[in-house]
Design a protein around this motif. Structure first.
Motif, PDB file in Angstrom:
ATOM      1  N   VAL A 191       4.016   4.705 -17.880  1.00 43.35           N
ATOM      2  CA  VAL A 191       3.373   3.501 -18.407  1.00 43.35           C
ATOM      3  C   VAL A 191       2.210   3.938 -19.299  1.00 43.35           C
ATOM      4  O   VAL A 191       1.782   5.090 -19.252  1.00 43.35           O
ATOM      5  CB  VAL A 191       2.876   2.563 -17.281  1.00 43.35           C
ATOM      6  CG1 VAL A 191       4.032   2.135 -16.402  1.00 43.35           C
ATOM      7  CG2 VAL A 191       1.793   3.206 -16.459  1.00 43.35           C
ATOM      8  N   VAL A 192       1.703   3.009 -20.105  1.00 46.96           N
ATOM      9  CA  VAL A 192       0.586   3.302 -21.001  1.00 46.96           C
ATOM     10  C   VAL A 192      -0.457   2.191 -20.898  1.00 46.96           C
ATOM     11  O   VAL A 192      -0.171   1.092 -20.401  1.00 46.96           O
ATOM     12  CB  VAL A 192       1.046   3.469 -22.466  1.00 46.96           C
ATOM     13  CG1 VAL A 192       1.906   4.718 -22.638  1.00 46.96           C
ATOM     14  CG2 VAL A 192       1.804   2.251 -22.962  1.00 46.96           C
TER      15      VAL A 192
ATOM     16  N   ASP B 133       2.125  -4.268 -27.900  1.00 46.18           N
ATOM     17  CA  ASP B 133       3.250  -3.337 -27.850  1.00 46.18           C
ATOM     18  C   ASP B 133       3.613  -2.954 -26.423  1.00 46.18           C
ATOM     19  O   ASP B 133       4.587  -2.254 -26.208  1.00 46.18           O
ATOM     20  CB  ASP B 133       2.906  -2.050 -28.621  1.00 46.18           C
ATOM     21  CG  ASP B 133       2.792  -2.296 -30.108  1.00 46.18           C
ATOM     22  OD1 ASP B 133       3.456  -3.214 -30.613  1.00 46.18           O
ATOM     23  OD2 ASP B 133       2.037  -1.571 -30.767  1.00 46.18           O
ATOM     24  N   GLY B 134       2.823  -3.373 -25.460  1.00 53.14           N
ATOM     25  CA  GLY B 134       3.025  -2.960 -24.070  1.00 53.14           C
ATOM     26  C   GLY B 134       4.099  -3.744 -23.350  1.00 53.14           C
ATOM     27  O   GLY B 134       4.607  -4.751 -23.826  1.00 53.14           O
ATOM     28  N   ALA B 135       4.419  -3.247 -22.171  1.00 56.34           N
ATOM     29  CA  ALA B 135       5.379  -3.899 -21.279  1.00 56.34           C
ATOM     30  C   ALA B 135       4.616  -4.518 -20.109  1.00 56.34           C
ATOM     31  O   ALA B 135       3.500  -4.118 -19.809  1.00 56.34           O
ATOM     32  CB  ALA B 135       6.380  -2.879 -20.758  1.00 56.34           C
ATOM     33  N   ILE B 136       5.216  -5.491 -19.456  1.00 56.93           N
ATOM     34  CA  ILE B 136       4.613  -6.100 -18.270  1.00 56.93           C
ATOM     35  C   ILE B 136       5.016  -5.263 -17.058  1.00 56.93           C
ATOM     36  O   ILE B 136       6.198  -5.005 -16.834  1.00 56.93           O
ATOM     37  CB  ILE B 136       5.042  -7.567 -18.126  1.00 56.93           C
ATOM     38  CG1 ILE B 136       4.464  -8.377 -19.305  1.00 56.93           C
ATOM     39  CG2 ILE B 136       4.579  -8.140 -16.796  1.00 56.93           C
ATOM     40  CD1 ILE B 136       4.898  -9.814 -19.354  1.00 56.93           C
TER      41      ILE B 136
ATOM     42  N   LEU C  29      11.315  -0.113 -16.634  1.00 58.31           N
ATOM     43  CA  LEU C  29      10.835  -0.916 -17.761  1.00 58.31           C
ATOM     44  C   LEU C  29      11.838  -0.826 -18.899  1.00 58.31           C
ATOM     45  O   LEU C  29      12.443   0.222 -19.114  1.00 58.31           O
ATOM     46  CB  LEU C  29       9.474  -0.420 -18.248  1.00 58.31           C
ATOM     47  CG  LEU C  29       8.322  -0.568 -17.276  1.00 58.31           C
ATOM     48  CD1 LEU C  29       7.043   0.006 -17.878  1.00 58.31           C
ATOM     49  CD2 LEU C  29       8.109  -2.025 -16.890  1.00 58.31           C
ATOM     50  N   GLU C  30      11.989  -1.931 -19.625  1.00 59.11           N
ATOM     51  CA  GLU C  30      12.925  -1.959 -20.738  1.00 59.11           C
ATOM     52  C   GLU C  30      12.176  -1.584 -22.008  1.00 59.11           C
ATOM     53  O   GLU C  30      11.534  -2.416 -22.640  1.00 59.11           O
ATOM     54  CB  GLU C  30      13.517  -3.362 -20.868  1.00 59.11           C
ATOM     55  CG  GLU C  30      14.170  -3.825 -19.594  1.00 59.11           C
ATOM     56  CD  GLU C  30      15.564  -4.342 -19.813  1.00 59.11           C
ATOM     57  OE1 GLU C  30      16.001  -4.378 -20.961  1.00 59.11           O
ATOM     58  OE2 GLU C  30      16.192  -4.684 -18.814  1.00 59.11           O
TER      59      GLU C  30
ATOM     60  N   PRO D 289       0.834  -1.212   0.000  1.00 59.95           N
ATOM     61  CA  PRO D 289       0.000   0.000   0.000  1.00 59.95           C
ATOM     62  C   PRO D 289       0.867   1.260   0.000  1.00 59.95           C
ATOM     63  O   PRO D 289       1.912   1.310   0.653  1.00 59.95           O
ATOM     64  CB  PRO D 289      -0.791  -0.109   1.309  1.00 59.95           C
ATOM     65  CG  PRO D 289      -0.810  -1.568   1.620  1.00 59.95           C
ATOM     66  CD  PRO D 289       0.516  -2.098   1.125  1.00 59.95           C
ATOM     67  N   GLY D 290       0.475   2.242  -0.777  1.00 61.80           N
ATOM     68  CA  GLY D 290       1.213   3.488  -0.863  1.00 61.80           C
ATOM     69  C   GLY D 290       2.360   3.476  -1.845  1.00 61.80           C
ATOM     70  O   GLY D 290       3.030   4.483  -2.052  1.00 61.80           O
ATOM     71  N   ARG D 291       2.618   2.336  -2.447  1.00 64.33           N
ATOM     72  CA  ARG D 291       3.710   2.195  -3.415  1.00 64.33           C
ATOM     73  C   ARG D 291       3.451   3.098  -4.617  1.00 64.33           C
ATOM     74  O   ARG D 291       2.339   3.193  -5.101  1.00 64.33           O
ATOM     75  CB  ARG D 291       3.768   0.732  -3.851  1.00 64.33           C
ATOM     76  CG  ARG D 291       4.615   0.449  -5.034  1.00 64.33           C
ATOM     77  CD  ARG D 291       5.931  -0.201  -4.637  1.00 64.33           C
ATOM     78  NE  ARG D 291       6.708  -0.484  -5.821  1.00 64.33           N
ATOM     79  CZ  ARG D 291       7.363   0.453  -6.515  1.00 64.33           C
ATOM     80  NH1 ARG D 291       7.315   1.689  -6.161  1.00 64.33           N
ATOM     81  NH2 ARG D 291       8.065   0.135  -7.580  1.00 64.33           N
ATOM     82  N   SER D 292       4.472   3.764  -5.108  1.00 62.51           N
ATOM     83  CA  SER D 292       4.328   4.592  -6.301  1.00 62.51           C
ATOM     84  C   SER D 292       5.601   4.531  -7.117  1.00 62.51           C
ATOM     85  O   SER D 292       6.661   4.113  -6.628  1.00 62.51           O
ATOM     86  CB  SER D 292       4.002   6.044  -5.932  1.00 62.51           C
ATOM     87  OG  SER D 292       5.104   6.630  -5.280  1.00 62.51           O
ATOM     88  N   THR D 293       5.502   4.954  -8.371  1.00 62.29           N
ATOM     89  CA  THR D 293       6.653   4.999  -9.262  1.00 62.29           C
ATOM     90  C   THR D 293       6.495   6.190 -10.190  1.00 62.29           C
ATOM     91  O   THR D 293       5.371   6.627 -10.461  1.00 62.29           O
ATOM     92  CB  THR D 293       6.788   3.697 -10.073  1.00 62.29           C
ATOM     93  OG1 THR D 293       7.948   3.798 -10.915  1.00 62.29           O
ATOM     94  CG2 THR D 293       5.574   3.438 -10.945  1.00 62.29           C
TER      95      THR D 293
END
Length: 180
Positions: free
Chosen positions: A133-134, A156-159, A171-172, A125-129
């Motif tokens: 992302v799309v 085309d997305g990333a995991i 993300l790569e 909880p409260g985790r952010s980055t």
């Protein structure tokens, strides 16, 4: 209907997609709820549209009902909830300040949208980055969460799993692209 669907399927894996029509045009809402936001300090500022405030409250109430249902049924620990908007707001109806511009632009006001993912026991909880992302990233991410084999040529997305579980993850990818 979503609450009834979750109740009916609580004993097996399910996917419940709930696309709220609010906050969206046409702008309308219960007059009493609009009045609540018209009475707030700063209601006349361009970024504080009282109708939008009322619509957001209605959406929040609906999401709250879904989360309460998940909790009441004891499903929270094994249910992933994803909330994401599709695009920024229409600037002619409400300023997107402090972001520049709005919907259908390549500025932050048109591209930067909320994304919240709740998964007790997996995401702190409260985790952010701050990693961008799309929407396309959700497809492979949901496949991985569901244990479905993922092939990179599907999308085309990333995991997003590394971002959800590791504060230092990135993300790569080389770039993100938009086309209008």
């Amino acid at each position: 209907r979503a609450v009834r669907f979750i109740e009916a399927n609580r004993d097996r894996p399910f996917f419940c997609y709930v696309p709220h029509n609010v906050v969206h045009r046409p702008l309308y809402e219960d007059p009493a709820l609009i009045a609540k936001y018209q009475a707030k300090p700063g209601a006349t500022r361009p970024e504080h549209n009282p109708i939008m405030g009322a619509m957001i409250e209605r959406m929040d109430t609906g999401i709250g009902e879904l989360l309460a249902t998940i909790e009441r049924l004891g499903l929270a620990e094994r249910t992933v909830v994803i909330f994401m908007s599709d695009n920024g707001g229409l600037e002619s109806l409400q300023s997107q300040a402090p972001l520049r511009a709005g919907k259908s632009t390549l500025y932050e006001g048109g591209l930067r949208v909320p994304l919240a993912i709740r998964w007790p026991g997996v995401i702190r909880p409260g985790r952010s980055t701050d990693v961008p992302v799309v929407t396309q990233d959700l497809f492979g991410t949901i496949m991985e969460i569901a244990g479905v084999p993922y092939r990179p040529d599907y999308t085309d997305g990333a995991i997003l799993m590394p971002l959800l579980t590791d504060k230092s993850a990135t993300l790569e990818r080389d770039a993100l692209y938009w086309h209008y």
